[in-house]
Design an enzyme around this catalytic site. Structure first.
Site, PDB file in Angstrom:
ATOM      1  CE1 TYR A  79      -4.055  -1.418  -0.637  1.00 11.91           C
ATOM      2  CE2 TYR A  79      -4.699  -0.412   1.471  1.00 11.91           C
ATOM      3  CZ  TYR A  79      -4.805  -0.908   0.266  1.00 11.91           C
ATOM      4  OH  TYR A  79      -6.309  -1.648  -0.045  1.00 11.91           O
ATOM      5  CE  LYS A 117       6.598 -17.437   1.311  1.00 13.79           C
ATOM      6  NZ  LYS A 117       6.611 -18.883   1.627  1.00 13.79           N
ATOM      7  CG  ASP A 123       3.782 -20.698   2.484  1.00 13.33           C
ATOM      8  OD1 ASP A 123       4.110 -19.946   3.199  1.00 13.33           O
ATOM      9  OD2 ASP A 123       4.308 -21.743   2.177  1.00 13.33           O
TER      10      ASP A 123
END
Ligand code: NAP
Length: 418
Positions: free
Chosen positions: A157, A227, A281
């Site tokens: 963003y 991640k 994930d």
């Protein structure tokens, strides 16, 4: 203050904020509302009526103050986002909006992003819970009861990127290769490059909001979703700064999962919130396979985008999914869905997402009784199989209602339940 482009209601009082960013809410607050573009003209008034009914049923009165952005502002004032709208949202602290259209490619930038930035609404909150009777693609949708806290101002963003073929991207590429030592990392030929900033400041204030929420709402855990195995210095730092907040700022009220096993054999202290972390994930499959083990999630911007939509799909999709953007002492509730222009003004779409976004707003105001009534009345209406087209096409024997008819059915149930 004086406004040219907004009419302040003559009745009602203003919500105030204390030095600790706590809201002080009168029984007759003035609340700004942006109905929004496209189907905003349908879902905006529907939500307004249901929320007013919930306020009245609990002995209160909302004094709505229409403010304008997008199409409605262009029609009136020939501009997309008048300063008066921003000022009103700032001054009156708690507000609600419908969807605003963002043109793809050319045209103006997202008004939603502009609103979040200008009001520093740094957290996007999406509660995801199943309502009885709503069709779902999973076997046990009732196991889903999560609230995601998505960072709203940085990561993707931040919007820092350079287009392939420009002088600027070439400069950035040369800097990365020649000065930062990433030689032979970027393939030759046209390349687009973006920067993904994740700051200690941005992470910590987001994680604080998630932990505060978990403590205030008797939730068991906060999961940092990242991640960090691949992006060590951005997403990995998000995890580390998140744990720092958990370990340094809450004393015995918060315990990390590691400490829990090292020192307490997995048995949490009473009323404590457990902070753990999961790789993004893995988390996307855990929400399907171990749905009931997760509670509050804290996520950087992009993970939050994916995860909250996936969670939303499990409990019935866009017509249902509510949200809110929250800063310090400031709330702007809004449904997750967009302006669905093909249905605009047809009195057809489902206003549940906007109604339940209003429920979040009521909770922030401390009107829990009204908020619970809204949820229960919506659920009862769907259990009665009185639904809009999107739900009716997925269930047997449903009665297809227009947006306004559905809102009236919710109000009838609300008045019966009160
Ligand atoms: P969208 O407006 O959310 O609509 C996509 C589809 O979702 C609709 O065609 C409809 O599916 C279903 N849907 C959405 N809202 C619904 C509701 N209330 N009741 C029932 N079904 C609903 O997504 P989009 O078409 O990608 O975006 C349109 C515009 O909205 C774009 O300009 C986008 O930038 C903007 N947008 C704004 C916001 C925001 O203001 N926060 C958020 C997202 C998108 P069916 O056709 O299958 O019935």
């Amino acid at each position: 203050m004086g406004y040219d482009k907004v009419e302040v209601p003559k009745q009602g009082e203003q919500i105030e904020v204390t030095g600790d960013d706590e809201l002080v809410v009168p029984d007759d607050p003035i609340i700004p509302i942006i109905h929004g573009d496209g189907i905003g003209v349908d879902v905006g008034p529907a939500a307004q009526d249901v929320l007013q009914a919930a306020a009245n049923a609990t002995g209160r009165e909302i004094n709505w103050m229409r403010v304008y952005a997008g199409e409605s502002a262009r029609e009136r004032y020939d501009e997309n986002l008048p300063d008066d709208t921003i000022e009103a949202l700032k001054e009156f602290k708690v507000s609600i909006k419908g969807p605003l259209t963002t043109p793809v490619g050319a045209g103006f930038r997202s008004l939603n992003v502009a609103l979040r930035k200008r009001l520093d609404l740094y957290t996007n909150i999406r509660p995801t819970y199943h309502l009885d009777g709503v069709p779902s693609p999973v076997k046990r949708p009732e196991q889903m009861d999560m609230v995601s806290f998505r960072e709203n101002t940085e990561d993707v963003y931040a919007g820092i990127e350079w287009e392939a073929g420009t002088d600027d991207v070439q400069k950035v590429k040369e800097f990365v290769e020649d000065e930062m030592g990433f030689d032979s990392t970027i393939h030759d030929g046209p390349v687009g490059i973006g920067i993904k900033p994740i700051t200690e400041f941005g992470t910590k204030r987001l994680v604080r909001k998630a932990i505060d929420y978990a403590l205030e709402n008797d939730r068991d855990s906060v999961t940092l979703v990242h991640k960090g195995n691949i992006m060590k210095f951005t997403e990995g730092a998000f995890r580390d700064w998140g744990y720092e907040v958990a370990e340094e700022e809450y004393g015995e009220k918060v315990i990390t999962e590691d400490t829990l096993w090292e020192e307490r054999d997995g048995e949490p202290p009473e009323d404590a919130v457990v902070v753990n972390d999961r790789i993004a994930d893995n988390m996307l499959q855990q929400i399907l396979t171990r749905t009931d083990q997760y509670d509050v999630l804290a996520l950087p911007n992009l993970n939050g985008d994916y995860l909250s939509d996936a969670c939303g799909a499990q409990i019935g999709g866009l017509g249902i999914a509510p949200g809110a953007n929250v800063g310090d002492g400031r709330v702007l509730a809004e449904p997750v869905h967009g302006s669905a222009p093909k249905y605009a003004g047809q009195d057809k779409v489902n206003p549940t997402a906007m109604i339940l976004s209003g429920r979040i707003m009521l909770e922030f105001m401390g009107w829990d009784d009204a908020a619970d009534l809204v949820r229960d009345a919506v659920e009862q209406t769907i259990v009665d199989r009185k639904v809009t087209y999107d739900i009716e096409r997925q269930i047997e024997g449903g009665e297809k209602l227009a947006t306004s008819e559905y809102a009236n059915a919710v109000i009838d149930n609300l008045e019966d339940l009160a």
